[in-house]
Motif scaffolding. Structure first.
Motif, PDB file in Angstrom:
ATOM      1  N   ASP A  26       0.854  -1.192   0.000  1.00  0.00           N
ATOM      2  CA  ASP A  26       0.000   0.000   0.000  1.00  0.00           C
ATOM      3  C   ASP A  26       0.888   1.240   0.000  1.00  0.00           C
ATOM      4  O   ASP A  26       1.435   1.640   1.033  1.00  0.00           O
ATOM      5  CB  ASP A  26      -0.904  -0.002   1.238  1.00  0.00           C
ATOM      6  CG  ASP A  26      -1.787   1.240   1.316  1.00  0.00           C
ATOM      7  OD1 ASP A  26      -1.751   2.052   0.372  1.00  0.00           O
ATOM      8  OD2 ASP A  26      -2.490   1.400   2.334  1.00  0.00           O
ATOM      9  N   LYS A  27       1.054   1.871  -1.166  1.00  0.00           N
ATOM     10  CA  LYS A  27       1.936   3.017  -1.322  1.00  0.00           C
ATOM     11  C   LYS A  27       1.156   4.311  -1.597  1.00  0.00           C
ATOM     12  O   LYS A  27       1.700   5.301  -2.072  1.00  0.00           O
ATOM     13  CB  LYS A  27       2.943   2.761  -2.458  1.00  0.00           C
ATOM     14  CG  LYS A  27       3.836   1.545  -2.224  1.00  0.00           C
ATOM     15  CD  LYS A  27       4.875   1.436  -3.312  1.00  0.00           C
ATOM     16  CE  LYS A  27       5.780   0.225  -3.204  1.00  0.00           C
ATOM     17  NZ  LYS A  27       5.952  -0.397  -1.931  1.00  0.00           N
ATOM     18  N   GLN A  28      -0.145   4.300  -1.287  1.00  0.00           N
ATOM     19  CA  GLN A  28      -0.987   5.448  -1.617  1.00  0.00           C
ATOM     20  C   GLN A  28      -0.543   6.722  -0.909  1.00  0.00           C
ATOM     21  O   GLN A  28      -0.637   7.828  -1.445  1.00  0.00           O
ATOM     22  CB  GLN A  28      -2.441   5.150  -1.259  1.00  0.00           C
ATOM     23  CG  GLN A  28      -3.419   6.224  -1.703  1.00  0.00           C
ATOM     24  CD  GLN A  28      -3.403   6.445  -3.206  1.00  0.00           C
ATOM     25  OE1 GLN A  28      -3.500   5.507  -3.987  1.00  0.00           O
ATOM     26  NE2 GLN A  28      -3.261   7.696  -3.634  1.00  0.00           N
ATOM     27  N   ASP A  29      -0.027   6.602   0.315  1.00  0.00           N
ATOM     28  CA  ASP A  29       0.398   7.797   1.051  1.00  0.00           C
ATOM     29  C   ASP A  29       1.514   8.545   0.333  1.00  0.00           C
ATOM     30  O   ASP A  29       1.630   9.769   0.435  1.00  0.00           O
ATOM     31  CB  ASP A  29       0.848   7.430   2.471  1.00  0.00           C
ATOM     32  CG  ASP A  29      -0.334   7.233   3.404  1.00  0.00           C
ATOM     33  OD1 ASP A  29      -1.392   7.826   3.133  1.00  0.00           O
ATOM     34  OD2 ASP A  29      -0.205   6.492   4.394  1.00  0.00           O
ATOM     35  N   VAL A  31       1.749   8.874  -2.864  1.00  0.00           N
ATOM     36  CA  VAL A  31       1.060   9.637  -3.909  1.00  0.00           C
ATOM     37  C   VAL A  31       0.435  10.894  -3.309  1.00  0.00           C
ATOM     38  O   VAL A  31       0.576  12.008  -3.838  1.00  0.00           O
ATOM     39  CB  VAL A  31      -0.017   8.769  -4.590  1.00  0.00           C
ATOM     40  CG1 VAL A  31      -0.792   9.590  -5.628  1.00  0.00           C
ATOM     41  CG2 VAL A  31       0.617   7.544  -5.225  1.00  0.00           C
ATOM     42  N   TYR A  32      -0.257  10.730  -2.173  1.00  0.00           N
ATOM     43  CA  TYR A  32      -0.886  11.876  -1.512  1.00  0.00           C
ATOM     44  C   TYR A  32       0.154  12.924  -1.103  1.00  0.00           C
ATOM     45  O   TYR A  32      -0.053  14.126  -1.245  1.00  0.00           O
ATOM     46  CB  TYR A  32      -1.636  11.426  -0.257  1.00  0.00           C
ATOM     47  CG  TYR A  32      -2.867  10.596  -0.518  1.00  0.00           C
ATOM     48  CD1 TYR A  32      -3.659  10.794  -1.649  1.00  0.00           C
ATOM     49  CD2 TYR A  32      -3.263   9.603   0.382  1.00  0.00           C
ATOM     50  CE1 TYR A  32      -4.791  10.029  -1.878  1.00  0.00           C
ATOM     51  CE2 TYR A  32      -4.395   8.848   0.179  1.00  0.00           C
ATOM     52  CZ  TYR A  32      -5.162   9.056  -0.961  1.00  0.00           C
ATOM     53  OH  TYR A  32      -6.279   8.302  -1.177  1.00  0.00           O
ATOM     54  N   ARG A  35       1.490  15.004  -4.063  1.00  0.00           N
ATOM     55  CA  ARG A  35       0.527  15.866  -4.752  1.00  0.00           C
ATOM     56  C   ARG A  35       0.450  17.222  -4.033  1.00  0.00           C
ATOM     57  O   ARG A  35       0.259  17.289  -2.820  1.00  0.00           O
ATOM     58  CB  ARG A  35      -0.854  15.211  -4.764  1.00  0.00           C
ATOM     59  CG  ARG A  35      -1.916  16.052  -5.450  1.00  0.00           C
ATOM     60  CD  ARG A  35      -3.238  15.319  -5.542  1.00  0.00           C
ATOM     61  NE  ARG A  35      -4.290  16.182  -6.054  1.00  0.00           N
ATOM     62  CZ  ARG A  35      -5.551  15.812  -6.243  1.00  0.00           C
ATOM     63  NH1 ARG A  35      -5.915  14.560  -5.960  1.00  0.00           N
ATOM     64  NH2 ARG A  35      -6.450  16.663  -6.693  1.00  0.00           N
ATOM     65  N   HIS A 247      -2.104  10.603  10.112  1.00  0.00           N
ATOM     66  CA  HIS A 247      -1.679   9.360   9.463  1.00  0.00           C
ATOM     67  C   HIS A 247      -0.909   8.455  10.425  1.00  0.00           C
ATOM     68  O   HIS A 247       0.025   7.759  10.028  1.00  0.00           O
ATOM     69  CB  HIS A 247      -0.855   9.668   8.218  1.00  0.00           C
ATOM     70  CG  HIS A 247      -1.687  10.189   7.084  1.00  0.00           C
ATOM     71  ND1 HIS A 247      -2.440   9.384   6.265  1.00  0.00           N
ATOM     72  CD2 HIS A 247      -1.918  11.457   6.657  1.00  0.00           C
ATOM     73  CE1 HIS A 247      -3.070  10.116   5.375  1.00  0.00           C
ATOM     74  NE2 HIS A 247      -2.777  11.376   5.587  1.00  0.00           N
ATOM     75  N   THR A 279      -5.044  13.880   2.405  1.00  0.00           N
ATOM     76  CA  THR A 279      -5.701  12.748   1.753  1.00  0.00           C
ATOM     77  C   THR A 279      -6.646  13.336   0.709  1.00  0.00           C
ATOM     78  O   THR A 279      -7.482  14.186   1.035  1.00  0.00           O
ATOM     79  CB  THR A 279      -6.483  11.889   2.755  1.00  0.00           C
ATOM     80  OG1 THR A 279      -5.561  11.293   3.676  1.00  0.00           O
ATOM     81  CG2 THR A 279      -7.280  10.794   2.051  1.00  0.00           C
ATOM     82  N   GLU A 284     -11.946   8.773  -0.720  1.00  0.00           N
ATOM     83  CA  GLU A 284     -10.745   8.500   0.069  1.00  0.00           C
ATOM     84  C   GLU A 284     -10.783   9.252   1.405  1.00  0.00           C
ATOM     85  O   GLU A 284     -10.326   8.738   2.431  1.00  0.00           O
ATOM     86  CB  GLU A 284      -9.503   8.897  -0.720  1.00  0.00           C
ATOM     87  CG  GLU A 284      -9.197   7.985  -1.902  1.00  0.00           C
ATOM     88  CD  GLU A 284     -10.073   8.244  -3.120  1.00  0.00           C
ATOM     89  OE1 GLU A 284      -9.957   7.490  -4.101  1.00  0.00           O
ATOM     90  OE2 GLU A 284     -10.874   9.216  -3.083  1.00  0.00           O
TER      91      GLU A 284
END
Length: 546
Positions: A26-29, A31-32, A35, A247, A279, A284
Motif C-alpha cells: 500500500d503506497k498510496q500515502d 502519492v498523496y 501531490r 496518518h 488525503t 478517500e
C-alpha cells in the motif's frame, strides 16, 4: 560517549516478524504526499539570529536508504498553525513566498489548538502591530489562552524536561539514535512567541470570512488538546483536521472523530492535518476519516468493556488487539500514540491512577521500594546478576524492572548503570513507537553520560503573609490574592480593606507578565516577598535515576 551496541538477536527477530506483517504494497500515502508539493528548502536548516541551528531536517537524510535499520483572495494568505518557533515560522513563510510570490500578505492566523508547536512561530509570520491595527486576525478556539498558559507555565518545566526525552533532544540522529518522533521528526528549538487571539470561536458551525475566504469551524475540546477545533473551507472543499485525524495513531484521553464525518464527510475533497500530508478524493477522505473514527472508538470502547470486567490499565493494554482492517492500515499504526499507552490513557480518564488493589494504595517511593527489593534478592550484585540473566534471555522488560531497583539503590554502581543503559537501548531498538524509542534511548544516554539535574529545596511559606489586588482593566475584574496557610488563594468578592499593593493591566499584559503594560501601586516589597517564596524549577531533574 559510549559506542552504541548492535541490536540483539531477539530484537532482530522481532523486527523481522513485524516487517513481514506490514502492508508495504500500500503506497498510496506516497502519492498523496507528493501531490501539491511546491518546493523544499535546500539545505533544510534553520538558524537563529546568533547562527545557532534551531531546526535541521537534513540530519535525517539517512532515512532515505531503502532498508530500515534494525534499530481565496489572490493577495491574502491564511496561516494555520505557524509552527513552534519564530525562526522556523519565518523560514516557512519565506519558503512559501519564494515559491508563490512575495506580494501576498497574511490576513489571518488560525491556531487550531493550544499546544506550543501550533502557535510558537506566529511572530515569524506576522507582527504584533499588524494585529493591533486590525490588519491581521488571530483566530483561536474558546479556552485557548487559558490552556496555553496552563500547559506552558504551570507545568512547563516538567513537561519540557519530559519532552526532551519524548522527542530525543539529546540523541544523535541515526539508525542507532533518534530517527523521528512518530508524528514528525522532532520539535525545533528557538524563540517561542505568542500573539493573543483577536477572534474566539465558541460554537460548531460558526463561520467567518477573511478576504473573501469563508471558514467554518467545528469545536473539538478535550480531544488531542483541551482547546481545539477543526476548520472547513467550503470554497475549496478542504477540511483541516488539526490533530484529530492524522496518518498515525495519536495520543488520546477521550473518544473523538465521529461528528466530523457527519458534518463535512460528504462535501470534502481533501483533508489535511497540522503534521501530515493530505488525503485526496471524496471517497478517500471518507474512508480515511472512517478508519480514524473506528480506531479511536474501538480502543475506547474495548477498554471500557474490559475495565468493567475488572481488568486494570496494564492488563487491558496487554490483551488489546486491533481488528484486521485497522491493524493493516498505515494510518492506524502506533508510531506516535501506541495502543498500549492509549489504553492506559482511556483507563486513567475514567478510573484515575488507582487500580483498586489496596497493595497499590500506599506504596513506598521508588528509592525505598528498590532498597527492599534488593535486600530481598540478596544484595545489589545478585540483583544485577538476575537482570543480566533476563537480558541474555531477551526479556528486556523484566531486565529493566530488576535493574531499575539496582540503580535506585546504588546510583553510582557502574555495572548496574551500564547494564540498565544496555537494556534501555534494546527496548528502544525494538520500539515501533517513535516516542517510546526516544524515551528508552534518552535513558541510555543519561545513564552513560551522567547528565543529571539536582532537585532544589522547597520553599516554606507557611509563616508568611501577603495581600495584593490585581485589577484586569479589559474585563473590569478585581481579584484579591493572599497567602493562607502556605497557599496563594484568591477571590473576586468585594473587599472592605485595602491591599498592600495593587497591579493594574489588561488580561494580555497580566497573563504574559509584560512589565510595560502593568501599573504597580503600593508596597512593592509584597511582590518581592512573594518572589522569594517562588521555588525555582529544575529543568534537568532526574528521570532514570533517583
Amino acid at each position: 560517549m559510549a559506542t552504541p551496541n548492535e541490536a540483539t538477536e531477539t530484537i532482530i527477530k522481532q523486527q523481522k516478524e513485524l516487517k513481514e506483517n506490514l502492508p508495504f504494497d500500500d503506497k498510496q500515502d506516497f502519492v498523496y504526499a507528493r501531490r501539491g508539493l511546491v518546493k523544499r528548502m535546500k539545505p533544510n536548516i534553520v538558524y537563529d539570529s546568533n547562527g545557532k541551528v534551531v531546526w535541521n531536517n537534513d540530519e535525517y537524510n539517512f532515512l532515505r536508504r531503502i532498508e530500515s535499520p534494525d534499530t481565496g483572495d489572490d493577495d491574502a494568505v491564511v496561516v494555520i498553525d505557524p509552527l513552534t518557533s519564530l525562526e522556523t515560522g519565518k523560514a516557512a513563510f519565506e519558503l512559501y513566498k519564494s515559491a508563490r510570490g512575495d506580494q501576498k500578505k497574511v490576513k489571518a492566523v488560525i491556531y487550531t489548538h493550544s499546544h506550543v508547536d501550533h502557535f510558537g512561530g506566529v511572530k515569524g509570520m506576522v507582527h504584533q502591530d499588524e494585529v493591533d491595527s486590525g490588519d491581521v486576525k488571530i483566530i483561536a478556539p474558546e479556552g485557548f489562552m487559558e490552556h496555553a498558559v496552563a500547559e506552558n507555565v504551570y507545568v512547563g518545566t516538567a513537561m519540557s524536561r519530559r519532552a526532551a526525552y519524548m522527542y530525543g533532544a539529546a540523541l544523535k540522529r541515526g539508525p542507532k539514535g533518534q530517527v523521528g518522533a512518530g508524528l514528525g521528526q522532532t520539535v525545533s528549538t528557538g524563540e517561542v512567541t505568542l500573539i493573543a487571539p483577536t477572534t474566539i470561536i465558541k460554537n460548531t458551525r460558526e463561520s467567518l470570512s477573511v478576504s473573501g475566504i469563508t471558514i467554518e469551524f467545528m469545536m473539538a475540546p478535550d480531544t488531542e488538546a483541551p482547546s481545539e477545533m477543526l476548520i472547513y473551507f467550503p470554497q475549496f472543499k478542504a477540511l483541516c483536521a488539526a490533530e484529530d485525524a492524522t496518518h498515525t495513531f495519536h495520543n488520546l484521553l477521550t473518544l473523538r472523530g465521529a461528528v466530523t464525518i457527519d458534518l463535512f464527510g460528504d462535501k470534502t475533497n481533501v483533508v489535511f492535518a497540522s503534521h501530515h500530508w493530505p488525503t485526496w478524493g471524496a471517497k478517500e477522505v471518507v474512508d480515511f476519516l472512517t478508519l480514524q473514527r473506528d480506531l479511536y472508538a474501538y480502543v475506547h470502547d474495548q477498554t471500557l468493556r474490559l475495565l468493567n470486567k475488572g481488568f486494570n490499565g496494564p492488563e487491558i493494554a496487554e490483551q488489546m488487539i486491533l481488528p484486521p482492517a485497522l491493524e493493516k492500515a498505515w494510518s492506524a499504526r502506533g508510531y506516535y500514540g501506541s495502543v498500549n499507552h492509549n489504553v492506559k490513557a482511556v483507563y486513567q480518564r475514567y478510573m484515575g491512577w488507582f487500580d483498586g488493589n489496596p497493595a497499590h494504595l500506599w506504596e513506598h517511593i521508588p528509592v525505598e521500594r528498590a532498597k527492599r527489593y534488593v535486600e530481598l534478592i540478596g544484595g545489589v550484585d545478585k540483583t544485577i546478576d538476575a537482570g543480566k540473566t533476563a537480558y541474555d534471555n531477551g526479556d528486556f522488560r523484566w531486565a529493566a524492572e530488576i535493574l531499575n531497583h539496582a540503580v535506585f539503590t546504588e546510583l553510582e554502581n557502574a555495572r548496574a548503570r551500564a547494564l540498565m543503559a544496555d537494556t534501555y537501548e534494546q527496548l528502544g531498538y525494538g520500539s515501533e513507537n517513535g516516542t517510546w524509542r526516544d524515551f528508552f534511548l534518552s535513558g541510555t544516554t543519561e545513564l552513560r553520560t551522567k547528565n543529571f539535574g539536582t532537585p532544589m529545596a522547597t520553599a516554606s511559606p507557611n509563616d508568611k503573609s501577603a495581600v495584593l489586588d490585581v485589577s484586569v482593566t479589559d474585563t473590569k475584574t478585581l481579584y484579591r490574592l493572599w497567602l493562607s496557610n502556605g497557599a496563594l488563594v484568591y477571590t473576586k468578592a468585594p473587599q472592605t480593606t485595602n491591599a498592600a499593593v495593587k497591579l493594574t493591566g489588561t488580561s494580555k499584559a497580566l497573563t504574559t507578565l509584560a512589565g510595560a503594560g502593568i501599573t504597580i501601586n503600593g508596597d512593592t516589597k509584597v511582590l518581592e516577598q512573594l518572589a522569594e517564596l517562588m521555588d525555582p524549577s529544575d529543568p534537568n531533574f532526574n528521570i532514570v535515576t533517583p
